[in-house]
Scaffold this active site. Sequence first.
Site, PDB file in Angstrom:
ATOM      1  N   LYS A  87       1.493   1.684  -4.953  1.00 17.74           N
ATOM      2  CA  LYS A  87       2.522   1.104  -5.831  1.00 17.74           C
ATOM      3  C   LYS A  87       2.850   2.101  -6.945  1.00 17.74           C
ATOM      4  CE  LYS A  87       3.202  -3.610  -7.509  1.00 17.74           C
ATOM      5  NZ  LYS A  87       2.451  -4.765  -8.022  1.00 17.74           N
ATOM      6  N   ILE A  88       4.129   2.412  -7.067  1.00 18.59           N
ATOM      7  CA  ILE A  88       4.583   3.483  -7.962  1.00 18.59           C
ATOM      8  C   ILE A  88       5.669   2.926  -8.886  1.00 18.59           C
ATOM      9  CG2 ILE A  88       5.763   5.728  -8.021  1.00 18.59           C
ATOM     10  CD1 ILE A  88       3.382   6.292  -6.460  1.00 18.59           C
TER      11      ILE A  88
END
Length: 218
Positions: A87-88
């Site tokens: 998750k960015i």
Amino acid sequence: MKFFLDTANLEQIQTAQLMGIIDGVTTNPSLMAKEGITGEDNIKTHYKKICEIVDGDVSAEVISTDFKGMIAEGEKLAALHKQIVVKIPVIADGIRAIKDLTSKGIRTNCTLIFNPGQALLAAKAGASYVSPFIGRLDDIGQDGMELIHQLVHILDTYGFETEIIAASIRNTNHILQCMEAGADVATCPLDAITGLLNHPLTDAGLEKFLADHRKLNG
Ligand code: E4P
């Protein structure tokens, strides 16, 4: 529409998995902190435990905000388990990190999406998922569901394979609206999902069935 559970609580994940109602899990640093999970090793162990409970994708968020840091963290997280999706955050270095991780076969979930432009850039960079936050938009007086409608239309029109995870869901009504809008996934707290079961006529009907049974059977 798929359901992901938005929590790092192992008991809740186990409960939902046993009910057969979830397709994955999303976490974030706040959710990990809520469970008291601190320190790199404990965090990694916790992600592995989640992957062992649930069948499906498990989003694990990076803490770094610079390109190199996100890549290093993302590669380590992805190596933990094949179900991990990195998750960015939707910042400039994050978009570049999505491009880089995608080229290495690592799946990503671009988070903290609050407008269509952010989602478009994440999709162009190759994000597997984008996570628009409905509830937080509602909290500031905007219409979170409108963003879901816009993203479904835009990603579909241009043929992106990126899936939309409707996030920051506060209630069952949000879930129903996401289904109508065509979101690919809704990531929700457990009580919002199980709230879909509630109906007063179900409760009244069950009470009557049991009362009638007791009348004849004691
Ligand atoms: C999604 O991936 C986020 O973890 C989450 O949905 C945020 O929800 P909140 O606004 O309730 O913190």
